[in-house]
Design a protein around this motif. Sequence first.
Motif, PDB file in Angstrom:
ATOM      1  N   VAL A  86      14.507  34.230  25.083  1.00  0.00           N
ATOM      2  CA  VAL A  86      14.712  35.686  25.145  1.00  0.00           C
ATOM      3  C   VAL A  86      15.940  36.011  25.981  1.00  0.00           C
ATOM      4  CG1 VAL A  86      13.726  37.839  26.045  1.00  0.00           C
ATOM      5  CG2 VAL A  86      12.298  36.286  24.700  1.00  0.00           C
ATOM      6  N   LEU A  87      16.102  35.364  27.123  1.00  0.00           N
ATOM      7  CA  LEU A  87      17.284  35.605  27.966  1.00  0.00           C
ATOM      8  C   LEU A  87      18.565  35.189  27.248  1.00  0.00           C
ATOM      9  CD1 LEU A  87      15.990  34.511  31.495  1.00  0.00           C
ATOM     10  CD2 LEU A  87      16.482  36.828  30.696  1.00  0.00           C
ATOM     11  N   LEU A  88      18.540  34.096  26.532  1.00  0.00           N
ATOM     12  CA  LEU A  88      19.701  33.645  25.782  1.00  0.00           C
ATOM     13  C   LEU A  88      20.065  34.658  24.690  1.00  0.00           C
ATOM     14  CD1 LEU A  88      21.779  31.396  25.245  1.00  0.00           C
ATOM     15  CD2 LEU A  88      20.129  30.411  23.640  1.00  0.00           C
ATOM     16  N   LEU A  89      19.074  35.150  23.957  1.00  0.00           N
ATOM     17  CA  LEU A  89      19.332  36.159  22.914  1.00  0.00           C
ATOM     18  C   LEU A  89      19.890  37.451  23.503  1.00  0.00           C
ATOM     19  CD1 LEU A  89      16.276  35.689  20.526  1.00  0.00           C
ATOM     20  CD2 LEU A  89      18.667  35.168  20.063  1.00  0.00           C
ATOM     21  N   MET A  90      19.354  37.870  24.638  1.00  0.00           N
ATOM     22  CA  MET A  90      19.860  39.087  25.285  1.00  0.00           C
ATOM     23  C   MET A  90      21.316  38.897  25.728  1.00  0.00           C
ATOM     24  SD  MET A  90      16.473  40.322  27.433  1.00  0.00           S
ATOM     25  CE  MET A  90      17.439  41.224  28.585  1.00  0.00           C
ATOM     26  N   VAL A 107      23.581  36.818  24.416  1.00  0.00           N
ATOM     27  CA  VAL A 107      24.448  36.772  23.233  1.00  0.00           C
ATOM     28  C   VAL A 107      24.636  38.178  22.667  1.00  0.00           C
ATOM     29  CG1 VAL A 107      24.559  35.965  20.838  1.00  0.00           C
ATOM     30  CG2 VAL A 107      23.941  34.378  22.671  1.00  0.00           C
ATOM     31  N   THR A 108      23.566  38.958  22.588  1.00  0.00           N
ATOM     32  CA  THR A 108      23.649  40.331  22.068  1.00  0.00           C
ATOM     33  C   THR A 108      24.534  41.199  22.958  1.00  0.00           C
ATOM     34  OG1 THR A 108      21.420  40.095  21.157  1.00  0.00           O
ATOM     35  CG2 THR A 108      22.288  42.328  21.343  1.00  0.00           C
ATOM     36  N   GLY A 109      24.375  41.080  24.250  1.00  0.00           N
ATOM     37  CA  GLY A 109      25.202  41.863  25.177  1.00  0.00           C
ATOM     38  C   GLY A 109      26.674  41.502  25.081  1.00  0.00           C
ATOM     39  N   THR A 110      26.948  40.220  24.973  1.00  0.00           N
ATOM     40  CA  THR A 110      28.340  39.773  24.836  1.00  0.00           C
ATOM     41  C   THR A 110      28.951  40.290  23.541  1.00  0.00           C
ATOM     42  OG1 THR A 110      27.853  37.781  26.119  1.00  0.00           O
ATOM     43  CG2 THR A 110      29.843  37.748  24.762  1.00  0.00           C
ATOM     44  N   ALA A 111      28.194  40.192  22.455  1.00  0.00           N
ATOM     45  CA  ALA A 111      28.698  40.685  21.163  1.00  0.00           C
ATOM     46  C   ALA A 111      28.958  42.194  21.224  1.00  0.00           C
ATOM     47  CB  ALA A 111      27.703  40.363  20.045  1.00  0.00           C
ATOM     48  N   ALA A 112      28.077  42.942  21.849  1.00  0.00           N
ATOM     49  CA  ALA A 112      28.270  44.397  21.964  1.00  0.00           C
ATOM     50  C   ALA A 112      29.499  44.706  22.812  1.00  0.00           C
ATOM     51  CB  ALA A 112      27.026  45.047  22.570  1.00  0.00           C
ATOM     52  N   ALA A 113      29.684  43.985  23.897  1.00  0.00           N
ATOM     53  CA  ALA A 113      30.849  44.222  24.760  1.00  0.00           C
ATOM     54  C   ALA A 113      32.149  43.929  24.024  1.00  0.00           C
ATOM     55  CB  ALA A 113      30.743  43.374  26.025  1.00  0.00           C
ATOM     56  N   VAL A 114      32.180  42.817  23.283  1.00  0.00           N
ATOM     57  CA  VAL A 114      33.387  42.463  22.528  1.00  0.00           C
ATOM     58  C   VAL A 114      33.675  43.525  21.474  1.00  0.00           C
ATOM     59  CG1 VAL A 114      34.333  40.805  20.861  1.00  0.00           C
ATOM     60  CG2 VAL A 114      33.247  39.998  22.959  1.00  0.00           C
ATOM     61  N   TYR A 115      32.652  43.980  20.784  1.00  0.00           N
ATOM     62  CA  TYR A 115      32.823  45.025  19.755  1.00  0.00           C
ATOM     63  C   TYR A 115      33.369  46.313  20.373  1.00  0.00           C
ATOM     64  CZ  TYR A 115      31.602  48.765  16.545  1.00  0.00           C
ATOM     65  OH  TYR A 115      31.648  49.881  15.752  1.00  0.00           O
ATOM     66  N   LEU A 116      32.784  46.749  21.471  1.00  0.00           N
ATOM     67  CA  LEU A 116      33.228  47.999  22.097  1.00  0.00           C
ATOM     68  C   LEU A 116      34.646  47.881  22.638  1.00  0.00           C
ATOM     69  CD1 LEU A 116      29.949  49.089  23.907  1.00  0.00           C
ATOM     70  CD2 LEU A 116      30.986  50.110  21.871  1.00  0.00           C
ATOM     71  N   MET A 117      34.992  46.746  23.213  1.00  0.00           N
ATOM     72  CA  MET A 117      36.358  46.567  23.719  1.00  0.00           C
ATOM     73  C   MET A 117      37.354  46.584  22.572  1.00  0.00           C
ATOM     74  SD  MET A 117      35.743  43.796  26.810  1.00  0.00           S
ATOM     75  CE  MET A 117      37.144  42.889  26.329  1.00  0.00           C
ATOM     76  N   HIS A 118      37.021  45.933  21.480  1.00  0.00           N
ATOM     77  CA  HIS A 118      37.911  45.911  20.314  1.00  0.00           C
ATOM     78  C   HIS A 118      38.052  47.306  19.720  1.00  0.00           C
ATOM     79  CE1 HIS A 118      39.973  44.545  16.775  1.00  0.00           C
ATOM     80  NE2 HIS A 118      39.056  45.135  16.015  1.00  0.00           N
ATOM     81  N   ARG A 119      36.972  48.045  19.637  1.00  0.00           N
ATOM     82  CA  ARG A 119      37.010  49.396  19.078  1.00  0.00           C
ATOM     83  C   ARG A 119      37.860  50.315  19.946  1.00  0.00           C
ATOM     84  NH1 ARG A 119      31.805  52.854  18.948  1.00  0.00           N
ATOM     85  NH2 ARG A 119      32.861  54.085  20.468  1.00  0.00           N
ATOM     86  N   ASN A 120      37.729  50.204  21.260  1.00  0.00           N
ATOM     87  CA  ASN A 120      38.529  51.045  22.155  1.00  0.00           C
ATOM     88  C   ASN A 120      40.006  50.713  22.047  1.00  0.00           C
ATOM     89  OD1 ASN A 120      36.290  52.407  23.041  1.00  0.00           O
ATOM     90  ND2 ASN A 120      36.018  51.144  24.869  1.00  0.00           N
ATOM     91  N   LYS A 121      40.344  49.428  21.898  1.00  0.00           N
ATOM     92  CA  LYS A 121      41.752  49.057  21.741  1.00  0.00           C
ATOM     93  C   LYS A 121      42.313  49.602  20.441  1.00  0.00           C
ATOM     94  CE  LYS A 121      41.852  44.825  24.473  1.00  0.00           C
ATOM     95  NZ  LYS A 121      41.988  43.372  24.419  1.00  0.00           N
TER      96      LYS A 121
END
Length: 157
Positions: free
Chosen positions: A23-27, A29-43
């Motif tokens: 569960v911690l590993l999935l959380m 990975v999900t958090g990292t993917a969301a952060a990368v997506y949001l950073m890319h979208r803002n750029k």
Amino acid sequence: MANPATPQPAAAKRRPWLLIGIVLLLMSVTGTAAAVYLMHRNKSDAHRVKPPAPPVFVSMEPFTVNLADTDSDRYLHIGLALKVSDTTNQQRIVEHMPEVRSRILLLLASKQVSDLGTIADKHKLASEIRTLVDQPFGAGLPAQQVTNVLFTDFVIQ
């Protein structure tokens, strides 16, 4: 039923910790993917170019003027539109339209057919009209900002 006194196998004791780890590993990975997506979208939002503002025009009634040719009676029928920088300039020009028309009329009446024959002559006339309209309408008033003079009619007779 299992007897509480019987010892449980070692694998059964590790199972809750394994589930917590997954569960911690999935959380993570999900958090990292969301952060990368949001950073890319803002750029990509920062690199987007704003669409230009719609152009602002001042349409004018056509002019018909006698040209300054001395050897014959020639006249010019000309329609104009002024492209201006913003609505403030548009409003100022509309408020002073009689003065604008007078300035342009005097300029046109000073021209001869030979002054208006080529495309270069028409560009020069547009530049002269722009210079005239850009001049302030009175002491202490700002200059207009005409960005282009467009001919909508142009007939020499």
